[in-house]
Enzyme design. Sequence first.
Site, PDB file in Angstrom:
ATOM      1  N   HIS A  11      62.975   0.927  17.773  1.00 10.95           N
ATOM      2  CA  HIS A  11      62.013  -0.138  17.462  1.00 10.95           C
ATOM      3  C   HIS A  11      62.179  -1.369  18.352  1.00 10.95           C
ATOM      4  O   HIS A  11      61.326  -2.258  18.355  1.00 10.95           O
ATOM      5  CB  HIS A  11      62.087  -0.542  15.981  1.00 10.95           C
ATOM      6  CG  HIS A  11      63.319  -1.322  15.603  1.00 10.95           C
ATOM      7  ND1 HIS A  11      63.333  -2.694  15.536  1.00 10.95           N
ATOM      8  CD2 HIS A  11      64.570  -0.925  15.294  1.00 10.95           C
ATOM      9  CE1 HIS A  11      64.542  -3.099  15.162  1.00 10.95           C
ATOM     10  NE2 HIS A  11      65.313  -2.044  15.013  1.00 10.95           N
ATOM     11  N   THR A  25      67.378  17.286   8.100  1.00  9.51           N
ATOM     12  CA  THR A  25      66.256  17.711   8.943  1.00  9.51           C
ATOM     13  C   THR A  25      65.861  16.582   9.891  1.00  9.51           C
ATOM     14  O   THR A  25      65.699  15.440   9.467  1.00  9.51           O
ATOM     15  CB  THR A  25      65.050  18.095   8.049  1.00  9.51           C
ATOM     16  OG1 THR A  25      65.477  19.125   7.176  1.00  9.51           O
ATOM     17  CG2 THR A  25      63.864  18.551   8.868  1.00  9.51           C
ATOM     18  N   CYS A  64      70.624 -16.704   5.591  1.00 10.13           N
ATOM     19  CA  CYS A  64      71.780 -16.510   4.710  1.00 10.13           C
ATOM     20  C   CYS A  64      71.269 -16.135   3.324  1.00 10.13           C
ATOM     21  O   CYS A  64      70.063 -16.034   3.105  1.00 10.13           O
ATOM     22  CB  CYS A  64      72.662 -17.747   4.679  1.00 10.13           C
ATOM     23  SG  CYS A  64      71.961 -19.104   3.742  1.00 10.13           S
ATOM     24  N   ASN A 111      71.995 -10.287  22.052  1.00  4.72           N
ATOM     25  CA  ASN A 111      70.624 -10.342  21.532  1.00  4.72           C
ATOM     26  C   ASN A 111      70.112 -11.771  21.372  1.00  4.72           C
ATOM     27  O   ASN A 111      68.916 -12.008  21.328  1.00  4.72           O
ATOM     28  CB  ASN A 111      70.528  -9.608  20.193  1.00  4.72           C
ATOM     29  CG  ASN A 111      71.643  -9.980  19.240  1.00  4.72           C
ATOM     30  OD1 ASN A 111      72.820  -9.898  19.582  1.00  4.72           O
ATOM     31  ND2 ASN A 111      71.288 -10.402  18.042  1.00  4.72           N
ATOM     32  N   THR A 170      72.413   0.773  14.123  1.00  2.77           N
ATOM     33  CA  THR A 170      73.431   0.501  13.101  1.00  2.77           C
ATOM     34  C   THR A 170      74.159   1.790  12.731  1.00  2.77           C
ATOM     35  O   THR A 170      75.396   1.818  12.670  1.00  2.77           O
ATOM     36  CB  THR A 170      72.779  -0.132  11.849  1.00  2.77           C
ATOM     37  OG1 THR A 170      72.195  -1.378  12.235  1.00  2.77           O
ATOM     38  CG2 THR A 170      73.795  -0.372  10.751  1.00  2.77           C
ATOM     39  N   SER A 183      68.289   1.373  19.411  1.00  6.44           N
ATOM     40  CA  SER A 183      67.262   1.531  18.372  1.00  6.44           C
ATOM     41  C   SER A 183      65.897   1.622  19.034  1.00  6.44           C
ATOM     42  O   SER A 183      65.560   0.791  19.883  1.00  6.44           O
ATOM     43  CB  SER A 183      67.245   0.299  17.448  1.00  6.44           C
ATOM     44  OG  SER A 183      68.196   0.421  16.443  1.00  6.44           O
TER      45      SER A 183
HETATM   46  N1  PLP Z   1      72.962  -4.564  17.960  1.00  9.92           N
HETATM   47  C1  PLP Z   1      72.202  -5.582  18.358  1.00  9.92           C
HETATM   48  C2  PLP Z   1      72.608  -6.356  19.578  1.00  9.92           C
HETATM   49  C3  PLP Z   1      71.042  -5.921  17.656  1.00  9.92           C
HETATM   50  O1  PLP Z   1      70.286  -6.954  18.070  1.00  9.92           O
HETATM   51  C4  PLP Z   1      70.694  -5.149  16.518  1.00  9.92           C
HETATM   52  C5  PLP Z   1      69.496  -5.508  15.732  1.00  9.92           C
HETATM   53  O2  PLP Z   1      68.965  -6.578  15.789  1.00  9.92           O
HETATM   54  C6  PLP Z   1      71.516  -4.087  16.145  1.00  9.92           C
HETATM   55  C7  PLP Z   1      72.649  -3.816  16.874  1.00  9.92           C
HETATM   56  C8  PLP Z   1      71.180  -3.233  14.960  1.00  9.92           C
HETATM   57  O3  PLP Z   1      69.994  -2.547  15.203  1.00  9.92           O
HETATM   58  P1  PLP Z   1      69.172  -1.878  13.988  1.00  9.92           P
HETATM   59  O4  PLP Z   1      68.980  -2.931  12.944  1.00  9.92           O
HETATM   60  O5  PLP Z   1      67.901  -1.415  14.609  1.00  9.92           O
HETATM   61  O6  PLP Z   1      70.011  -0.731  13.505  1.00  9.92           O
END
Ligand code: PLP
Length: 373
Positions: free
Chosen positions: A191, A227, A311, A142, A70, A189
Amino acid sequence: MIYLDNNATTFLDPRVAEQMDALLRRPLGNPSSTHRYGQEARALLGEATREVAHFFSVSPSEILFTSGATEGLNMAIRSVPPGRHILTSSLEHSAVLEACKCTGCEVTYLDPEPGRGAITPAQVEAALRPETALLVFMAANNETGVCTDLPGLAALAEASQIPLVVDGVGIVGKGNCPLPRGVSAFCLSSHKIHGPTGVGVVVIRKSLPCTPLIVGGPQQRRLRGGTEPLVAILGCAQALKRSGERCEEVAQLRDYFEHLLVAHIDQLVIHGRSEPRVNNTTSVAFLGVEGEELLIQLDMRGIAASHGAACASGALEPSRVLLHMGLPEAVVRSTLRFSLSRFTTREEVERTVSTLHTIVASLRTSPFRKERP
Ligand code: PLP
């Protein structure tokens, strides 16, 4: 518990956890400090940066660590001067859509061709304007796992000399991940690839003059003050290094899952099945069933999947992505997403299908079945 929501987040790889744990217990200095502890920290940071650069075959000077995709997307997108034109799609994650809104630019949101799960380079080319200053597209969706033609888009971006920002979250760790020359920025990301939360990478090439989102100290070439979270960054680099493991096995397991679904449950539709997809994602509509109810029933039996987006009221909205693909609302509402990882087993997949078989049959015949107007 069977965890099939790996596109939302993944569990930390135990080997990455072990390495991070060892580092957390070590006295580490601030990478900006001049003493020995600082030098050691700086050396570790440099090593992690070089590893990530090597993964993408880019220069270490093109790597920036962020708090996650993000932030990376915000930084890349919000570098565009106001008053210009941005081309993106209605299929993008809200991180992209909301960042585009903050630019003061006119934004075009392309819809996919009916039934398709990705925007084509031809659609992008047809929508280009003389004032187009930025292209922003995801490498893979996603929700459906459908891949965008990244080499095609990158070639178009290069030929038209327009920076291309790529949301790489959906593709990293899912197989081959080359970064064509026409990609100006690529965000991920940690994670999502069995690394720690709170850290991500953005690869930024010179073709995208970036302005910092976070100012402060001179860290990271003055592009992101603060940092550096060293142990998280090292964990992220480790996770990325391991992200290519078992990709082929995951693809086979996902295909086996879909084979079992089709063999044992009737009236279902697997979205994007005829298009190029990443190896781990199945988006499937169980026609005549409310996805939200199915999701709850699965959770009660120890299976975690996903459906739509929450939502404000806590209820689930039908997926915007599937609606933009032109699917009828009833089909969208009956859709769940299953996303596998390299830790998913054959037994888990088999148990999921047999559980789904039972729940779907009972929901379809339930006298309390919700009929939507
Ligand atoms: N882009 C896609 C395709 C995602 O699936 C996600 C999170 O689900 C993001 C961006 C944003 O990632 P994050 O919430 O780890 O910053």
